[in-house]
Motif scaffolding. Sequence first.
Motif, mmCIF file in Angstrom:
data_model
loop_
_atom_site.group_PDB
_atom_site.id
_atom_site.type_symbol
_atom_site.label_atom_id
_atom_site.label_comp_id
_atom_site.label_asym_id
_atom_site.label_seq_id
_atom_site.Cartn_x
_atom_site.Cartn_y
_atom_site.Cartn_z
ATOM 1 N N ILE A 163 0.743 -1.198 -0.050
ATOM 2 C CA ILE A 163 0.138 -0.101 -0.073
ATOM 3 C C ILE A 163 0.813 1.115 0.020
ATOM 4 N N ARG A 164 0.356 2.195 -0.580
ATOM 5 C CA ARG A 164 1.047 3.506 -0.782
ATOM 6 C C ARG A 164 1.046 4.430 0.533
ATOM 7 N N GLN A 165 2.268 5.078 0.768
ATOM 8 C CA GLN A 165 2.161 5.942 1.846
ATOM 9 C C GLN A 165 2.139 7.215 1.282
ATOM 10 N N SER A 166 1.846 8.371 2.001
ATOM 11 C CA SER A 166 1.783 9.691 1.571
ATOM 12 C C SER A 166 2.308 10.543 2.711
ATOM 13 N N PHE A 167 3.272 11.754 2.171
ATOM 14 C CA PHE A 167 3.929 12.442 3.241
ATOM 15 C C PHE A 167 3.620 13.953 2.718
ATOM 16 N N PRO A 168 2.410 14.321 3.035
ATOM 17 C CA PRO A 168 1.938 15.710 2.535
ATOM 18 C C PRO A 168 2.832 16.691 2.996
ATOM 19 N N ARG A 169 3.505 16.590 4.330
ATOM 20 C CA ARG A 169 4.378 17.679 4.942
ATOM 21 C C ARG A 169 5.363 16.791 5.838
ATOM 22 N N PRO A 170 6.508 17.489 6.189
ATOM 23 C CA PRO A 170 7.228 16.668 7.095
ATOM 24 C C PRO A 170 6.737 16.624 8.367
ATOM 25 N N GLY A 171 6.860 15.226 8.744
ATOM 26 C CA GLY A 171 6.258 14.647 10.229
ATOM 27 C C GLY A 171 4.848 14.365 10.120
ATOM 28 N N ARG A 172 4.179 14.445 8.584
ATOM 29 C CA ARG A 172 2.899 13.870 8.297
ATOM 30 C C ARG A 172 2.978 12.366 7.409
ATOM 31 N N VAL A 173 2.034 11.583 7.922
ATOM 32 C CA VAL A 173 2.052 10.451 7.174
ATOM 33 C C VAL A 173 0.697 10.013 6.973
ATOM 34 N N GLU A 174 0.038 9.941 5.924
ATOM 35 C CA GLU A 174 -1.255 9.453 5.433
ATOM 36 C C GLU A 174 -1.257 8.001 4.725
ATOM 37 N N HIS A 175 -2.675 7.460 4.724
ATOM 38 C CA HIS A 175 -3.131 6.452 3.797
ATOM 39 C C HIS A 175 -4.293 6.822 3.250
ATOM 40 N N ASP A 176 -4.669 6.153 1.962
ATOM 41 C CA ASP A 176 -5.992 5.991 1.581
ATOM 42 C C ASP A 176 -6.710 4.976 1.948
ATOM 43 N N PRO A 177 -7.787 5.257 2.844
ATOM 44 C CA PRO A 177 -8.534 4.067 3.450
ATOM 45 C C PRO A 177 -8.984 3.298 2.561
ATOM 46 N N GLU A 178 -9.632 3.788 1.368
ATOM 47 C CA GLU A 178 -10.204 2.676 0.396
ATOM 48 C C GLU A 178 -9.129 2.034 -0.189
ATOM 49 N N GLU A 179 -7.985 2.357 -0.438
ATOM 50 C CA GLU A 179 -7.076 1.402 -0.978
ATOM 51 C C GLU A 179 -6.473 0.162 0.045
ATOM 52 N N VAL A 232 -13.676 10.637 5.147
ATOM 53 C CA VAL A 232 -13.888 12.063 4.982
ATOM 54 C C VAL A 232 -12.304 12.616 4.870
ATOM 55 N N HIS A 233 -11.453 11.874 5.332
ATOM 56 C CA HIS A 233 -10.106 12.372 4.997
ATOM 57 C C HIS A 233 -9.029 11.254 4.928
ATOM 58 N N PRO A 234 -8.038 11.460 4.506
ATOM 59 C CA PRO A 234 -6.981 10.329 4.518
ATOM 60 C C PRO A 234 -6.707 9.688 5.699
ATOM 61 N N ALA A 235 -6.614 8.590 5.914
ATOM 62 C CA ALA A 235 -6.390 7.927 7.379
ATOM 63 C C ALA A 235 -4.978 8.545 7.928
ATOM 64 N N ILE A 236 -4.816 9.023 9.005
ATOM 65 C CA ILE A 236 -3.563 9.525 9.634
ATOM 66 C C ILE A 236 -3.007 8.436 10.395
ATOM 67 N N VAL A 237 -1.693 8.170 9.818
ATOM 68 C CA VAL A 237 -0.861 6.839 10.130
ATOM 69 C C VAL A 237 -0.128 7.101 11.534
ATOM 70 N N ALA A 258 -18.438 8.326 11.802
ATOM 71 C CA ALA A 258 -17.842 7.151 12.482
ATOM 72 C C ALA A 258 -16.347 7.216 12.601
ATOM 73 N N PHE A 259 -15.661 6.569 13.765
ATOM 74 C CA PHE A 259 -14.508 6.858 13.730
ATOM 75 C C PHE A 259 -13.867 5.460 14.190
ATOM 76 N N GLY A 260 -12.721 5.086 13.930
ATOM 77 C CA GLY A 260 -12.134 3.815 14.147
ATOM 78 C C GLY A 260 -10.505 3.532 13.517
ATOM 79 N N THR A 261 -10.048 2.768 14.222
ATOM 80 C CA THR A 261 -8.639 2.234 13.899
ATOM 81 C C THR A 261 -8.971 1.170 12.728
ATOM 82 N N ILE A 262 -7.641 0.968 12.188
ATOM 83 C CA ILE A 262 -7.830 0.069 11.189
ATOM 84 C C ILE A 262 -8.475 -1.444 11.073
ATOM 85 N N ASP A 263 -8.748 -1.697 12.398
ATOM 86 C CA ASP A 263 -9.455 -2.995 12.733
ATOM 87 C C ASP A 263 -11.024 -2.763 12.410
#
Length: 199
Positions: A76-92, A138-143, A193-198
Amino acid sequence: RYARSDVPGRATPSLVRGIAPCGDALTCSGVASGDAHPVERRAHALILAIDQGTTGTTCLVVDDGLRAVGRGYREIRQSFPRPGRVEHDPEEIWASVEQTAAEALAGAGIEARELAAIGLTNQRETTVVWERATGRPVHPAIVWQDRRTAGRCAALPPLLIRERTGLVPDPYFSATKLEWILARTELPARELAFGTIDS
Protein backbone atom coordinates in the motif's frame (compact mmCIF):
# COMPACT_ATOMS: atom_id res chain seq x y z
CA ARG A 1 -12.35 -34.43 -1.85
CA TYR A 2 -10.80 -37.83 -1.54
CA ALA A 3 -7.39 -39.06 -0.50
CA ARG A 4 -5.82 -42.46 -0.85
CA SER A 5 -3.44 -44.14 1.55
CA ASP A 6 -0.92 -46.95 1.24
CA VAL A 7 -2.07 -48.24 4.62
CA PRO A 8 -5.34 -50.23 4.43
CA GLY A 9 -8.15 -48.55 6.31
CA ARG A 10 -6.25 -45.26 6.69
CA ALA A 11 -6.78 -42.14 4.60
CA THR A 12 -4.09 -39.61 3.89
CA PRO A 13 -5.08 -36.55 5.95
CA SER A 14 -5.46 -33.30 4.08
CA LEU A 15 -6.91 -30.17 5.66
CA VAL A 16 -7.42 -28.42 2.33
CA ARG A 17 -8.94 -31.27 0.38
CA GLY A 18 -11.62 -32.12 2.95
CA ILE A 19 -10.11 -35.26 4.46
CA ALA A 20 -10.78 -36.12 8.07
CA PRO A 21 -7.83 -35.31 10.37
CA CYS A 22 -8.38 -38.59 12.19
CA GLY A 23 -7.38 -40.41 9.00
CA ASP A 24 -9.53 -43.35 10.05
CA ALA A 25 -11.47 -44.45 7.00
CA LEU A 26 -13.10 -47.37 8.82
CA THR A 27 -14.95 -45.42 11.49
CA CYS A 28 -16.05 -42.31 9.60
CA SER A 29 -19.34 -42.15 7.73
CA GLY A 30 -19.63 -42.04 3.96
CA VAL A 31 -16.77 -44.40 3.19
CA ALA A 32 -17.47 -46.82 0.39
CA SER A 33 -14.18 -48.60 -0.26
CA GLY A 34 -12.11 -48.24 2.90
CA ASP A 35 -9.31 -46.31 1.21
CA ALA A 36 -11.23 -43.23 0.08
CA HIS A 37 -12.43 -40.90 2.80
CA PRO A 38 -14.85 -38.08 1.93
CA VAL A 39 -15.84 -35.65 4.68
CA GLU A 40 -17.26 -32.17 4.86
CA ARG A 41 -14.61 -29.46 4.92
CA ARG A 42 -16.11 -27.67 7.89
CA ALA A 43 -14.77 -30.48 10.05
CA HIS A 44 -11.38 -28.76 9.71
CA ALA A 45 -10.21 -25.55 11.29
CA LEU A 46 -9.13 -23.30 8.44
CA ILE A 47 -8.44 -19.73 9.52
CA LEU A 48 -7.99 -16.59 7.46
CA ALA A 49 -5.23 -14.50 9.08
CA ILE A 50 -5.18 -10.85 8.00
CA ASP A 51 -2.12 -8.71 8.67
CA GLN A 52 -2.91 -5.16 7.61
CA GLY A 53 0.39 -3.36 8.16
CA THR A 54 1.87 0.06 7.51
CA THR A 55 3.48 -0.85 4.18
CA GLY A 56 1.24 -3.67 2.96
CA THR A 57 -1.47 -6.24 3.56
CA THR A 58 -0.84 -9.97 3.86
CA CYS A 59 -3.55 -12.62 4.11
CA LEU A 60 -2.88 -16.27 4.90
CA VAL A 61 -5.17 -19.26 5.09
CA VAL A 62 -3.74 -21.52 7.78
CA ASP A 63 -4.79 -25.03 8.75
CA ASP A 64 -5.15 -26.37 12.26
CA GLY A 65 -1.45 -27.26 12.22
CA LEU A 66 -0.75 -23.55 11.53
CA ARG A 67 0.60 -24.35 8.06
CA ALA A 68 -0.04 -21.68 5.41
CA VAL A 69 -2.09 -23.22 2.60
CA GLY A 70 -2.96 -19.97 0.77
CA ARG A 71 -1.40 -16.48 0.61
CA GLY A 72 -2.03 -13.02 -0.80
CA TYR A 73 -0.04 -9.77 -0.55
CA ARG A 74 -0.49 -6.15 -1.67
CA GLU A 75 1.78 -3.21 -0.99
CA ILE A 76 0.00 0.00 0.00
CA ARG A 77 1.14 3.53 -0.77
CA GLN A 78 2.19 5.96 1.92
CA SER A 79 1.77 9.71 1.49
CA PHE A 80 3.93 12.34 3.17
CA PRO A 81 2.11 15.65 2.53
CA ARG A 82 4.41 17.61 4.88
CA PRO A 83 7.35 16.82 7.12
CA GLY A 84 6.11 14.80 10.09
CA ARG A 85 2.87 13.82 8.39
CA VAL A 86 2.03 10.32 7.14
CA GLU A 87 -1.25 9.34 5.47
CA HIS A 88 -2.89 6.36 3.79
CA ASP A 89 -5.88 6.06 1.49
CA PRO A 90 -8.52 4.14 3.52
CA GLU A 91 -10.20 2.89 0.32
CA GLU A 92 -6.88 1.44 -0.87
CA ILE A 93 -6.43 -0.32 2.47
CA TRP A 94 -9.92 -1.84 2.24
CA ALA A 95 -9.36 -2.93 -1.36
CA SER A 96 -6.01 -4.51 -0.43
CA VAL A 97 -7.70 -6.64 2.23
CA GLU A 98 -10.41 -7.77 -0.18
CA GLN A 99 -7.87 -8.63 -2.88
CA THR A 100 -5.38 -10.45 -0.66
CA ALA A 101 -8.12 -12.39 1.11
CA ALA A 102 -9.48 -13.53 -2.26
CA GLU A 103 -5.98 -14.58 -3.35
CA ALA A 104 -5.38 -16.53 -0.15
CA LEU A 105 -8.72 -18.34 -0.40
CA ALA A 106 -8.10 -19.18 -4.06
CA GLY A 107 -4.62 -20.46 -3.21
CA ALA A 108 -6.09 -22.71 -0.55
CA GLY A 109 -8.80 -23.91 -2.92
CA ILE A 110 -11.63 -22.95 -0.57
CA GLU A 111 -14.48 -20.47 -0.31
CA ALA A 112 -15.03 -17.98 2.51
CA ARG A 113 -17.92 -20.00 3.97
CA GLU A 114 -15.49 -22.85 4.65
CA LEU A 115 -13.45 -20.81 7.13
CA ALA A 116 -13.76 -21.54 10.83
CA ALA A 117 -12.58 -18.06 11.85
CA ILE A 118 -10.86 -14.86 10.79
CA GLY A 119 -8.01 -13.30 12.76
CA LEU A 120 -6.82 -9.73 12.32
CA THR A 121 -3.74 -7.78 13.29
CA ASN A 122 -3.37 -4.22 12.14
CA GLN A 123 -1.32 -1.05 12.25
CA ARG A 124 -2.62 -0.02 15.64
CA GLU A 125 -3.42 3.67 16.08
CA THR A 126 -3.83 4.67 12.44
CA THR A 127 -7.05 6.70 12.50
CA VAL A 128 -9.95 6.75 10.02
CA VAL A 129 -13.14 8.83 10.07
CA TRP A 130 -15.95 7.99 7.64
CA GLU A 131 -19.55 8.91 6.84
CA ARG A 132 -21.97 6.57 8.58
CA ALA A 133 -24.44 6.67 5.69
CA THR A 134 -22.02 5.89 2.87
CA GLY A 135 -18.90 4.39 4.45
CA ARG A 136 -16.79 6.94 2.57
CA PRO A 137 -13.77 8.36 4.43
CA VAL A 138 -13.85 12.11 5.03
CA HIS A 139 -10.06 12.43 5.18
CA PRO A 140 -7.03 10.28 4.44
CA ALA A 141 -6.15 7.93 7.29
CA ILE A 142 -3.65 9.52 9.66
CA VAL A 143 -0.95 6.90 10.23
CA TRP A 144 0.36 5.99 13.69
CA GLN A 145 3.77 7.49 12.78
CA ASP A 146 2.26 10.92 12.10
CA ARG A 147 3.42 13.76 14.39
CA ARG A 148 1.05 16.59 13.33
CA THR A 149 -0.65 16.73 16.74
CA ALA A 150 2.55 16.98 18.80
CA GLY A 151 1.73 20.58 19.81
CA ARG A 152 -1.76 19.60 20.93
CA CYS A 153 -0.38 16.72 22.98
CA ALA A 154 2.13 19.05 24.66
CA ALA A 155 -0.76 21.28 25.80
CA LEU A 156 -2.62 18.41 27.51
CA PRO A 157 -2.24 17.74 31.27
CA PRO A 158 0.21 14.79 31.32
CA LEU A 159 -0.22 13.85 34.99
CA LEU A 160 -4.02 13.76 34.77
CA ILE A 161 -3.97 11.68 31.59
CA ARG A 162 -1.45 9.26 33.04
CA GLU A 163 -3.48 8.93 36.24
CA ARG A 164 -6.66 8.14 34.32
CA THR A 165 -5.30 6.07 31.44
CA GLY A 166 -1.82 4.87 32.40
CA LEU A 167 -0.54 6.53 29.21
CA VAL A 168 1.20 9.78 28.36
CA PRO A 169 -0.12 12.24 25.75
CA ASP A 170 1.50 11.36 22.44
CA PRO A 171 0.59 11.87 18.75
CA TYR A 172 0.89 8.09 18.33
CA PHE A 173 -2.51 7.63 19.98
CA SER A 174 -5.72 8.22 18.07
CA ALA A 175 -7.55 10.83 20.22
CA THR A 176 -5.72 13.93 18.96
CA LYS A 177 -5.78 12.60 15.40
CA LEU A 178 -9.56 12.26 15.68
CA GLU A 179 -9.85 15.80 17.05
CA TRP A 180 -7.70 17.11 14.17
CA ILE A 181 -9.87 15.45 11.50
CA LEU A 182 -13.17 16.53 13.11
CA ALA A 183 -11.98 20.14 13.16
CA ARG A 184 -11.51 19.98 9.39
CA THR A 185 -14.79 18.50 8.20
CA GLU A 186 -18.07 20.35 7.73
CA LEU A 187 -20.16 17.26 8.48
CA PRO A 188 -21.76 17.04 11.94
CA ALA A 189 -20.11 14.53 14.25
CA ARG A 190 -23.35 12.53 14.58
CA GLU A 191 -23.08 11.64 10.87
CA LEU A 192 -19.54 10.29 11.24
CA ALA A 193 -17.90 7.17 12.58
CA PHE A 194 -14.35 6.75 13.82
CA GLY A 195 -12.10 3.76 14.14
CA THR A 196 -8.64 2.36 13.83
CA ILE A 197 -7.88 0.02 10.93
CA ASP A 198 -9.43 -3.04 12.59
CA SER A 199 -12.80 -1.24 12.51
